[in-house]
Write a protein that holds these residues in place. Structure first.
Motif, PDB file in Angstrom:
ATOM      1  N   GLN A  29      36.588   9.743  27.004  1.00 14.54           N
ATOM      2  CA  GLN A  29      35.640  10.286  26.037  1.00 14.54           C
ATOM      3  C   GLN A  29      34.707   9.234  25.460  1.00 14.54           C
ATOM      4  OE1 GLN A  29      35.043  13.444  25.362  1.00 14.54           O
ATOM      5  NE2 GLN A  29      36.543  13.836  26.950  1.00 14.54           N
ATOM      6  N   GLY A  30      35.257   8.053  25.198  1.00 16.56           N
ATOM      7  CA  GLY A  30      34.486   7.162  24.348  1.00 16.56           C
ATOM      8  C   GLY A  30      34.039   5.840  24.923  1.00 16.56           C
ATOM      9  N   THR A  31      34.419   5.535  26.159  1.00 21.14           N
ATOM     10  CA  THR A  31      34.096   4.180  26.629  1.00 21.14           C
ATOM     11  C   THR A  31      33.037   4.183  27.729  1.00 21.14           C
ATOM     12  OG1 THR A  31      35.751   4.189  28.373  1.00 21.14           O
ATOM     13  CG2 THR A  31      36.476   3.457  26.194  1.00 21.14           C
ATOM     14  N   TYR A  32      32.422   3.025  27.895  1.00 22.30           N
ATOM     15  CA  TYR A  32      31.479   2.839  28.990  1.00 22.30           C
ATOM     16  C   TYR A  32      32.177   3.071  30.323  1.00 22.30           C
ATOM     17  CZ  TYR A  32      28.200   0.822  25.700  1.00 22.30           C
ATOM     18  OH  TYR A  32      27.332   0.646  24.663  1.00 22.30           O
ATOM     19  N   LYS A  92      32.844   9.000  35.222  1.00 27.28           N
ATOM     20  CA  LYS A  92      32.310  10.355  35.337  1.00 27.28           C
ATOM     21  C   LYS A  92      31.096  10.367  36.251  1.00 27.28           C
ATOM     22  CE  LYS A  92      33.244  11.958  30.729  1.00 27.28           C
ATOM     23  NZ  LYS A  92      32.611  12.272  29.461  1.00 27.28           N
ATOM     24  N   LEU A 132      32.564   6.767  31.021  1.00 30.85           N
ATOM     25  CA  LEU A 132      31.289   7.412  31.350  1.00 30.85           C
ATOM     26  C   LEU A 132      30.874   7.045  32.770  1.00 30.85           C
ATOM     27  CD1 LEU A 132      28.980   9.163  30.409  1.00 30.85           C
ATOM     28  CD2 LEU A 132      27.875   7.143  29.458  1.00 30.85           C
ATOM     29  N   ARG A 133      31.100   5.784  33.137  1.00 31.76           N
ATOM     30  CA  ARG A 133      30.737   5.369  34.499  1.00 31.76           C
ATOM     31  C   ARG A 133      31.628   6.064  35.523  1.00 31.76           C
ATOM     32  NH1 ARG A 133      30.246  -0.494  32.312  1.00 31.76           N
ATOM     33  NH2 ARG A 133      28.242  -0.230  31.279  1.00 31.76           N
TER      34      ARG A 133
END
Ligand SMILES: Nc1ncnc2c1ncn2[C@@H]1O[C@H](COP(=O)(O)OP(=O)(O)OP(=O)(O)O)[C@@H](O)[C@H]1O
Ligand SMILES: [Mg+2]
Lengths: 354, 504
Positions: free
Chosen positions: A216-219, A225, A222-223
Motif C-alpha cells: 500500500q505505502g511503499t515505492y 504493481k 508501487l513498482r
C-alpha cells in the motif's frame, strides 16, 4: 455508482449462502445430516479453549503463505511453487536444528539462538526454492506455474528421501518422520501439551502487516504493481523489471520458508512427509477470496483455519470425511468470484435501464 | 444503413461524457465527428458499437429501435468499429485474427478465408500478407487489417475513431480512397477526428461535440474558422516557427547498422545538437522506429556506435540511457507507455524514480495536481490512466518526463491531440529545447515534421536520407521522398563525395 457499491455486500452474502447451500446438497447426497455437520465443525473449531488454540496454530502457516502469495500476485505471478517452498523451508530448518542438536545439549549454543538460526535457515531455504522458480522464469522462459509445479514434486521427493534415507529414525524409517528434536529446541508454547506458540502468531501478524504496508505505502510496492500490470511500461518508466520479479519471489519464499520452519519447530518438532499440509494451495484460495488485497486476509485465513480444524472431528463423530472443509472452502471461493462477475454484469445492465 | 442516435447520455462519476446527443447518419455518406480532446467522441462511438452501454437514450437502426449489448451484437447488425487505440493484438497470424472473430462452424475454412482476405486486400490495394504475424504490423497496417476484418465479417456501417493518427501520408491517402469507395457503395461511415483538414477533405457532413454536447453541424464547403470556434469555443492562433540556436553534440550515431525482420538500415550517421529538433519522416515501418529505439538502448545495433555526449553507449541498456538523461516515449500509450490500473498520481511517483521506503502520499498528490494543471490533463490524481481520453493519455505521457533531460525521443508526440493541445505540447517541448534538450521525433504528419523540426531525416524501406533542413524542404518534396521518389540525388551526391575522397 454509489448504489452499486452498496450492492457488494449483498452479492457476497449471496455467495456465502450459495456456497453453504451447495455444501449442504453434497451432505444430503451422502445422506449425512447437514445441520449436525455444521454444528460439529463449529464446535470443533471454537468449542473448547484447546481447539480454539489449534485454530490459531493452523492460522499461522496459512497467514504466512497468504502474505507471501499476495506479494507474488501483486507482480502478476501465480506462485504455485509455494508448496515446495514451504517444504524447503522445513527441510532447511530441520537440517539446522539437527546440526545444533548436539551443541544445544552440551550447552555450547544457547537453544534460543539455535531456534532463531534454524528459523532463519528455513526462510533462506524457502527463498532459495522460490528464486529458482524466478530464475527459471526470467532466464529460462519457463512459466512460473510449470516451474513451480515441477519444483514442488522435486521438493516432495527430496523430503521423502531425507526422511527415509539420511535422516531416518534409527532402526526403522517411517512415515511418521524423523526423530523428534530435543524439547529445548522447540519453539516455546504456552504449556507442555499445547502446540500453540505465541511467537509464531506474532510473526504471522507482523508478516501480513508488513506485506500490507509494503504494497500500500511503499515505492517498492508501487513498482511491483506496475511490473505486474504492464511490464513493458514499467521498464520504460525505469523499473528494473526482472529484479523486481525476483525480489517478489524471494519475499514470498522467505514467508513460505518461515511457515515451514514454524511447522517443524513448533507443531511437529520433526520433519514429516507432508510437512506443507496443503497450506500453500489453501493460501492461493484465501488470496483469491480476498481479491488479492492484504486488508482482509487475516480474518479470512482465520476462518479457513477454523473450518479445517473444526472438521477434524467429523470422521469420528459423524463418520464423514474431513475433506468437507475443503468442499466448503472451494465452493466459497468459486461463488465469491462468480458473485463478483455477476455484480459487474448487473451494474452494466442497471446502468442501461436507469 | 440509417443510424439514428436519440438523446444519448453517459456519465463517468462527475464527468458528463455524453450529455443528450441526438444524431442521424444516412447510408452512403461519411459523417465527420469533430471535437477537442475529451469532448466525448470515443464514448459516443463506443456506445454505438456496443463496448459501453449508455446511461439513457436509444439507438435506432433503419427505423427500428436496437439494443446493442456487445460488440458482437453490433457486428451482427453490421456495425463495426475501428478503435482509437487498437485494443489487443495477440501474437496470431493475420488469417487467424480474421477467423477468430467469425461466428461460423467450429472448424473455419482457412483456405476460403485466406482467398477472400486476398481478394479484399487486392481490392483496396493493401499490402498485407495473411501468414504474417499481427504483432509485426505497423499501426497503419493493423488498421488496414481491422478494416478488412470488419468488411469480411459483413459490416455495413463503419466507425473509425481517429484513424489518421499514427499512419503515414500514403497510408492515409489509401485509407481515404477506401472510405470513399465504401461510402459510394452504400456504407454508412462515422469518421471521428480532430483534424479539420481530414474531415474537410473526406466528409459529407460534420458535427462538432464539445463537453459532451453536440454544439453544431456543418456541410461542405466547410468554414474552417467556424469549426475551430465550435470545437474550442474560441479562435486558436498558430504560433510562428522559431529557431533555437544549437549547442554541442548530444547524440552521435556513427556507421549505425540496424536490422529488423523486414528491413535493414546501413551506415547511418547522425549528430544531434543540444536544443535541436530532428524529425524522422517516412511511411510507418520504414526504419525510423528502430532507429529511435536504438538511440534509447532498446534496440541492439548490428554494427556502428551510439554515443551520448561522447560516452559510447553502444549495447548499453535502456536504463543506462535513462541515467544519461535520455527519455523515450512510445507510440502505443496503453501498451507500452502507461500502466492500466494505476492512477495518474502513481505514474508521477513511478516516473520520478525516487529512492526511499514509504511514499509521501500528500506530497505526491500535490505534485500530481501541479503536473496535471501544468500539462492541462483532464483528470484527477486518482483517475486510472485508462479512464482518460486518448488525448489526455498522451498529455499524461508527456507530463511524466523528468525535469532535466539531454535528449527526448518521441514517437508521434501529438498523435491524437487536438490543435490546441498540439500547439500546447510543442510549446512545452520547445521550452525544453531552449533549456538545451534535444528532441528526435517520429511523426507521420508532414506538417508537424516541417513545422517543428530543424532538420529532417527521411526513411524509406531502410534507406535514410542525409539530414535535410526543414526550412528548405517543401511538403510536396517531403511527400515524394517518403513515397520513395527523388532519392537519386542523394546517391549522386554520395558518389560524388566518394569520388572526391578517392581523388585526395
Ligand atoms: N471508462 C471511463 N471512466 C471514467 N471516465 C471516462 C471513461 N471513458 C471516458 N471518460 C471520460 O469521459 C470524457 C470523454 O472521453 P472520450 O474518450 O469520449 O473523449 P474523446 O472525445 O474521444 O477525446 P480524445 O480526442 O482525447 O480521444 C473524458 O473526460 C474522459 O476522461
Ligand atoms: Mg477519443
Amino acid at each position: 455508482m454509489s448504489d452499486s457499491r452498496a450492492l457488494k455486500p449483498l452479492f457476497q452474502g449471496a455467495a456465502v449462502v450459495l456456497a453453504l447451500g451447495l455444501t449442504t446438497l453434497v451432505l444430503l447426497a451422502t445422506k449425512a445430516p447437514p445441520l449436525a455437520a455444521y454444528v460439529n465443525i463449529a464446535r470443533g473449531a471454537v468449542g473448547t479453549v484447546s481447539v480454539a488454540l489449534d485454530v490459531l496454530v493452523a492460522w499461522v502457516p496459512l497467514l504466512l503463505v497468504t502474505s507471501g502469495l499476495l506479494v507474488t500476485f501483486t507482480v502478476g505471478l501465480w506462485n504455485i511453487g509455494i508448496e515446495g517452498q514451504i517444504t524447503f523451508g522445513a527441510i532447511f530448518a530441520t537440517w539446522a536444528l539437527r546440526s545444533f542438536q548436539g551443541g544445544a545439549a552440551s550447552g555450547a549454543i544457547d537453544p534460543a539462538l539455535a531456534i532463531a538460526l534454524s528459523v532463519l535457515a528455513g526462510m533462506a531455504g524457502g527463498a532459495l526454492w522460490a528464486m529458482l522458480v524466478g530464475a527459471l522464469k526470467t532466464f529460462g522462459g519457463v512459466n512460473e506455474i510449470f516451474g513451480g509445479l515441477g519444483l514442488n514434486y522435486v521438493a516432495t521427493a527430496l523430503n521423502l528421501w531425507l526422511i527415509f534415507g539420511p535422516w531416518k529414525r534409527p532402526g526403522v524409517a517411517s512415515m511418521s518422520g524423523t526423530v523428534p528434536f530435543d524439547k529445548a529446541l522447540w519453539l516455546p508454547t504456552i504449556n507442555e501439551q499445547s502446540r500453540f506458540a505465541p511467537i509464531a502468531v506474532v510473526l504471522a501478524l507482523v508478516a501480513i502487516a508488513v506485506v500490507f504496508a509494503l504494497i500500500q505505502g511503499t515505492y517498492f510496492g508501487l513498482r511491483l504493481k506496475a511490473v505486474g500490470k504492464n511490464p513493458k511500461a514499467a521498464y520504460l518508466l525505469g523499473i528494473p523489471t526482472w529484479q523486481y520479479t525476483m525480489a517478489s519471489f524471494a519475499i514470498c519464499g522467505i514467508l513460505a520458508g518461515l511457515a515451514g520452519a514454524v511447522q517443524v519447530t513448533s507443531v511437529y518438532h520433526r520433519l514429516i512427509p507432508s510437512i506443507s499440509s496443503g497450506y500453500g494451495y489453501m493460501g492461493l484460495m484465501v488470496s483469491m477470496l480476498v481479491n488479492f488485497s492484504a486488508a482482509v486476509a487475516a480474518p479470512v485465513a482465520l476462518f479457513f483455519a477454523a473450518l479445517n480444524v473444526g472438521s477434524i472431528q467429523l470422521p469420528i463423530t459423524l463418520k464423514l470425511d474431513s475433506s468437507l472443509a475443503g468442499v466448503l472452502q472451494g465452493t466459497l471461493v468459486l461463488f465469491v468470484i462468480l458473485a463478483e462477475g455477476a455484480r459487474m454484469r448487473f451494474m452494466k445492465k442497471g446502468g442501461r435501464k436507469a | 444503413m440509417l443510424i439514428e442516435l436519440r438523446d444519448i447520455c453517459k456519465t463517468f462519476g462527475p464527468v458528463r461524457a455524453n450529455a443528450g446527443i441526438s444524431l442521424a447518419v444516412p447510408p452512403a455518406s461519411v459523417l465527420g465527428i469533430l471535437g477537442e480532446n475529451g469532448a466525448g467522441k470515443s464514448t459516443l462511438m463506443k456506445i454505438l458499437s456496443g463496448f459501453q452501454p449508455p446511461d439513457s437514450g436509444s439507438i435506432i437502426i433503419d427505423g427500428e429501435a436496437a439494443t446493442i449489448r456487445s460488440p458482437a451484437d453490433a457486428l451482427a447488425r453490421g456495425i463495426g468499429m475501428l478503435h482509437q487505440d487498437p485494443l489487443d493484438f495477440p501474437p496470431l497470424r493475420l488469417i487467424d485474427d480474421l477467423i477468430l472473430g467469425s461466428r461460423g462452424p467450429l472448424r473455419p475454412d482457412r483456405k476460403k478465408a485466406a482467398r477472400e482476405f486476398r481478394e479484399l486486400a487486392v481490392r483496396f490495394d493493401f499490402d498485407l500478407d495473411h501468414e504474417a504475424y499481427v504483432d509485426s504490423l505497423t499501426v497503419g497496417e493493423r488498421q488496414q487489417l481491422e478494416i478488412l476484418r470488419l468488411l469480411w465479417l459483413g459490416a455495413r456501417a463503419l466507425i473509425l475513431d481517429e484513424p489518421t493518427t499514427g499512419i503515414s501520408l500514403p497510408q492515409k491517402q489509401k485509407l481515404f480512397a477506401t472510405i470513399r469507395l465504401l461510402a459510394d457503395e452504400g456504407m454508412t461511415v462515422l469518421f471521428v477526428s480532430h483534424k479539420l483538414e481530414d474531415v474537410e477533405s473526406l466528409c459529407d457532413r460534420a458535427v462538432v461535440l464539445r463537453q459532451g454536447a453536440l454544439v453544431g453541424s456543418s456541410e461542405p464547403p466547410f468554414d474552417t474558422k467556424r469549426l475551430v470556434e465550435l470545437m474550442f469555443g474560441k479562435e486558436v492562433p498558430q504560433t510562428p516557427r522559431y529557431k533555437i540556436p544549437c549547442g554541442e553534440t548530444v547524440l552521435a550515431a556513427r556507421g549505425l547498422c540496424l536490422e529488423s525482420l523486414r528491413l535493414q538500415i546501413k551506415d547511418l550517421d547522425l549528430e544531434v545538437y543540444a536544443g535541436e529538433v530532428v524529425g524522422l519522416a517516412g511511411m510507418e515501418g520504414s526504419g525510423q522506429a528502430i532507429f529511435l529505439a536504438s538511440c534509447a538502448g532498446l534496440e541492439r545495433a548490428v554494427a556502428g556506435s551510439v554515443c551520448l555526449d561522447e560516452t559510447d553507449m553502444t549495447s548499453r541498456s535502456h536504463h543506462d540511457f535513462k541515467r544519461e538523461g535520455v527519455a523515450y516515449l512510445p507510440a502505443a500509450r496503453l501498451e507500452e507507455g502507461l500502466v492500466p490500473g494505476l492512477s495518474l498520481e502513481d505514474h508521477f511517483i513511478l516516473a520520478e524514480g525516487k529512492r526511499g521506503l514509504f511514499i509521501d502520499r500528500r506530497e505526491a498528490e500535490r505534485e500530481a495536481v501541479s503536473r496535471i494543471a501544468s500539462y492541462n490533463i483532464k483528470g484527477r490524481p486518482d483517475s486510472p490512466v485508462e479512464s482518460l481520453s486518448g488525448g489526455n493519455q498522451q498529455r499524461a505521457l508527456l507530463a511524466l518526463l523528468r525535469d532535466k533531460l539531454s535528449l527526448i525521443l518521441v514517437e508521434h508526440p501529438t498523435r491524437g491531440l487536438d490543435i490546441e493541445s498540439t500547439i500546447y505540447i510543442w510549446s512545452k517541448l520547445k521550452e525544453r529545447c531552449s533549456q538545451g534538450t534535444a528532441i528526435v521525433f517520429i511523426s507521420s504528419d508532414l506538417d508537424e515534421i516541417l513545422q517543428y523540426s530543424d532538420r529532417v531525416l527521411v526513411f524509406f524501406a531502410g534507406r535514410v536520407s542525409p539530414p535535410l533542413s526543414a526550412e528548405d524542404l517543401g511538403v510536396e518534396e517531403l511527400g515524394r521522398l517518403i513515397g520513395g521518389k527523388g532519392w537519386e540525388r542523394f546517391e549522386a551526391s554520395a558518389t560524388a563525395e566518394t569520388a572526391e575522397a578517392s581523388h585526395v
